[in-house]
Scaffold this motif. Structure first.
Motif, PDB file in Angstrom:
ATOM      1  N   PHE A 162       0.827  -0.978  -0.035  1.00  0.00           N
ATOM      2  CA  PHE A 162       0.128  -0.043   0.126  1.00  0.00           C
ATOM      3  C   PHE A 162       0.937   1.283  -0.024  1.00  0.00           C
ATOM      4  N   GLY A 163       0.363   2.085  -0.856  1.00  0.00           N
ATOM      5  CA  GLY A 163       1.567   3.462  -0.841  1.00  0.00           C
ATOM      6  C   GLY A 163       0.141   4.624  -0.929  1.00  0.00           C
ATOM      7  N   GLY A 164      -0.887   4.693  -0.348  1.00  0.00           N
ATOM      8  CA  GLY A 164      -1.902   5.414  -0.407  1.00  0.00           C
ATOM      9  C   GLY A 164      -1.930   6.289   0.597  1.00  0.00           C
ATOM     10  N   GLU A 165      -2.929   7.131   0.991  1.00  0.00           N
ATOM     11  CA  GLU A 165      -3.081   8.050   2.261  1.00  0.00           C
ATOM     12  C   GLU A 165      -2.690   7.296   3.310  1.00  0.00           C
ATOM     13  N   GLY A 166      -1.873   7.928   3.997  1.00  0.00           N
ATOM     14  CA  GLY A 166      -1.193   7.554   5.362  1.00  0.00           C
ATOM     15  C   GLY A 166      -0.293   6.304   5.377  1.00  0.00           C
ATOM     16  N   PHE A 167       0.395   5.952   4.253  1.00  0.00           N
ATOM     17  CA  PHE A 167       1.291   4.828   4.410  1.00  0.00           C
ATOM     18  C   PHE A 167       2.726   5.470   4.959  1.00  0.00           C
ATOM     19  N   GLU A 168       2.886   6.816   4.811  1.00  0.00           N
ATOM     20  CA  GLU A 168       4.240   7.132   5.288  1.00  0.00           C
ATOM     21  C   GLU A 168       4.730   6.695   6.460  1.00  0.00           C
ATOM     22  N   ASN A 169       3.620   6.625   7.491  1.00  0.00           N
ATOM     23  CA  ASN A 169       4.242   6.113   8.877  1.00  0.00           C
ATOM     24  C   ASN A 169       3.375   4.768   9.242  1.00  0.00           C
ATOM     25  N   MET A 170       3.272   3.825   8.390  1.00  0.00           N
ATOM     26  CA  MET A 170       2.535   2.754   8.682  1.00  0.00           C
ATOM     27  C   MET A 170       3.285   1.453   8.834  1.00  0.00           C
ATOM     28  N   HIS A 171       2.811   0.741   9.926  1.00  0.00           N
ATOM     29  CA  HIS A 171       3.489  -0.354  10.105  1.00  0.00           C
ATOM     30  C   HIS A 171       3.606  -1.474   8.833  1.00  0.00           C
ATOM     31  N   GLN A 216       3.324  -4.413   8.390  1.00  0.00           N
ATOM     32  CA  GLN A 216       2.265  -5.491   8.094  1.00  0.00           C
ATOM     33  C   GLN A 216       1.118  -4.701   7.423  1.00  0.00           C
ATOM     34  N   GLY A 217       0.704  -3.324   7.902  1.00  0.00           N
ATOM     35  CA  GLY A 217      -0.443  -2.798   7.399  1.00  0.00           C
ATOM     36  C   GLY A 217      -0.326  -2.280   5.984  1.00  0.00           C
ATOM     37  N   ARG A 218       0.839  -2.243   5.403  1.00  0.00           N
ATOM     38  CA  ARG A 218       1.379  -2.034   3.798  1.00  0.00           C
ATOM     39  C   ARG A 218       1.022  -3.213   3.234  1.00  0.00           C
ATOM     40  N   ARG A 219       1.499  -4.392   3.894  1.00  0.00           N
ATOM     41  CA  ARG A 219       1.450  -5.818   3.153  1.00  0.00           C
ATOM     42  C   ARG A 219      -0.006  -6.214   3.059  1.00  0.00           C
ATOM     43  N   TRP A 220      -0.765  -6.034   4.431  1.00  0.00           N
ATOM     44  CA  TRP A 220      -2.122  -6.268   4.188  1.00  0.00           C
ATOM     45  C   TRP A 220      -3.060  -5.932   3.504  1.00  0.00           C
ATOM     46  N   SER A 221      -2.766  -4.356   2.999  1.00  0.00           N
ATOM     47  CA  SER A 221      -3.738  -3.719   2.291  1.00  0.00           C
ATOM     48  C   SER A 221      -3.171  -3.501   0.685  1.00  0.00           C
ATOM     49  N   GLY A 222      -2.097  -4.112   0.448  1.00  0.00           N
ATOM     50  CA  GLY A 222      -1.435  -4.217  -0.630  1.00  0.00           C
ATOM     51  C   GLY A 222      -2.337  -4.851  -1.752  1.00  0.00           C
ATOM     52  N   LYS A 223      -1.720  -4.830  -3.083  1.00  0.00           N
ATOM     53  CA  LYS A 223      -2.249  -5.572  -4.370  1.00  0.00           C
ATOM     54  C   LYS A 223      -1.320  -6.353  -4.924  1.00  0.00           C
ATOM     55  N   ILE A 224      -1.500  -7.805  -4.340  1.00  0.00           N
ATOM     56  CA  ILE A 224      -0.233  -8.603  -4.953  1.00  0.00           C
ATOM     57  C   ILE A 224      -0.424  -8.901  -6.297  1.00  0.00           C
TER      58      ILE A 224
END
Length: 313
Positions: free
Chosen positions: A122-131, A133-141
């Motif tokens: 995930f690289g959308g709104e709020g990603f800059e300081n996201m753990h 696993q949050g980025r992986r969880w909401s990503g698009k594999i």
């Protein structure tokens, strides 16, 4: 004068991974209620082993059900462990405590950056300081098929699309932060990473044993000091980008040898199988698969209850 009989050991119920299947959750709860004498059920300690979200279609309804339990059953003790999926969901919603050393979550991305492109973090709104696993969880594999589970990925490495959709937003949308009710956010923010109970009885071939019980979603690492692990888990130390006790496999399968000095039950979900060997209890028969049951274990008897059980009235 004869001594009074020993009181019955208190009941401890451990419920495996639910993964967004509310019908399974309701059915296993009903089967537990019907399998246990009423006064014992109403005063039982119920430990949910984590992974409430993803894969199944009803994450929102599952959390509604769990949030309501303390008011519906006020004499029960309810423990809600975090699974790796729940940690990732909470991370996306910015509900995790900050790293205790003051470092940014982005420091945790570096170790796993080789996977970023494939997993479509995930690289959308709020990603800059996201753990991480949050980025992986909401990503698009990018890879569509999970060769290990022999299923298609549902949006991300975590199969998170159904969770987004249960709250009425498309997978990967930053609007999920607004769509999740405050009551659900509190539930996710309050999940514990480990839970300990003293004086839990378990029936074994050698008779009934009084044990310490440690409940943790995946297990404890065999080669890492247990005291250190428990300290990290109790503190919910988010400086760690991947919490092995919540997401490990082989590394957390066995009971650490240092716990053999006094009998200790370790109970987990996570592993997509039912495995009972001595005091090591793994209760996750469903694994988030639609056609597999959710299971629970009742202590001290070690009786297994499933959502698919057909019980006589």
């Amino acid at each position: 004068m004869s001594e009074p009989p020993n009181p019955k050991p208190r009941l401890v119920i451990c419920v495996g991974d639910i993964h967004g299947f509310v019908t399974k959750l309701k059915n296993i709860w009903s089967n537990l209620e019907r399998s246990i004498e009423r006064s014992e059920f109403e005063t039982a300690t119920v430990i949910f082993l984590g992974d409430y979200c993803d894969r199944g279609p009803d994450t929102r309804l599952v959390i509604d059900f769990l949030v309501a339990l303390p008011s519906r059953y006020p004499r029960q003790k309810h423990v809600f462990l975090s699974g790796n999926h729940d940690l990732a969901f909470a991370a996306f919603l910015h509900l995790l405590p900050p790293p205790p050393d003051g470092s940014p979550f982005s420091d945790g991305w570096k170790e796993y950056s080789a996977s970023e492109d494939r997993e479509g973090w995930f690289g959308g709104e709020g990603f800059e300081n996201m753990h991480l696993q949050g980025r992986r969880w909401s990503g698009k594999i990018k890879v569509k098929y999970n060769t290990v589970k022999e299923t298609e990925y549902q949006g991300s490495i975590y199969d998170a699309r159904p969770t987004f959709e249960s709250y009425g937003v498309p997978h990967g949308s930053a609007d999920l932060v607004k769509a999740v009710p405050d009551e659900h956010k509190k539930f996710l923010a309050d999940l514990v990473w480990v839970h300990e109970e003293d004086d839990v009885f378990i029936n074994t071939e050698d008779g009934s044993k009084c044990c310490k019980l440690i409940a943790v979603h995946a297990g404890l690492e065999k080669r890492v000091d247990v005291k250190e692990q428990l300290q990290l888990l109790k503190a919910r130390n988010t400086r760690v980008p991947k919490v092995e006790a919540l997401s490990g496999r082989k590394s957390v399968w066995d009971i650490p040898e240092e716990l053999s000095a006094s009998p200790t039950i370790i109970v987990s979900g996570h592993h997509a199988k039912l495995h009972i060997e001595g005091l090591r209890l793994i209760i996750d028969e469903g694994g988030g698969f639609k056609d597999k049951p959710v299971a629970a274990i009742i202590l001290p008897s070690q009786k297994i209850i499933r959502d698919t059980d057909v019980l006589a009235e």
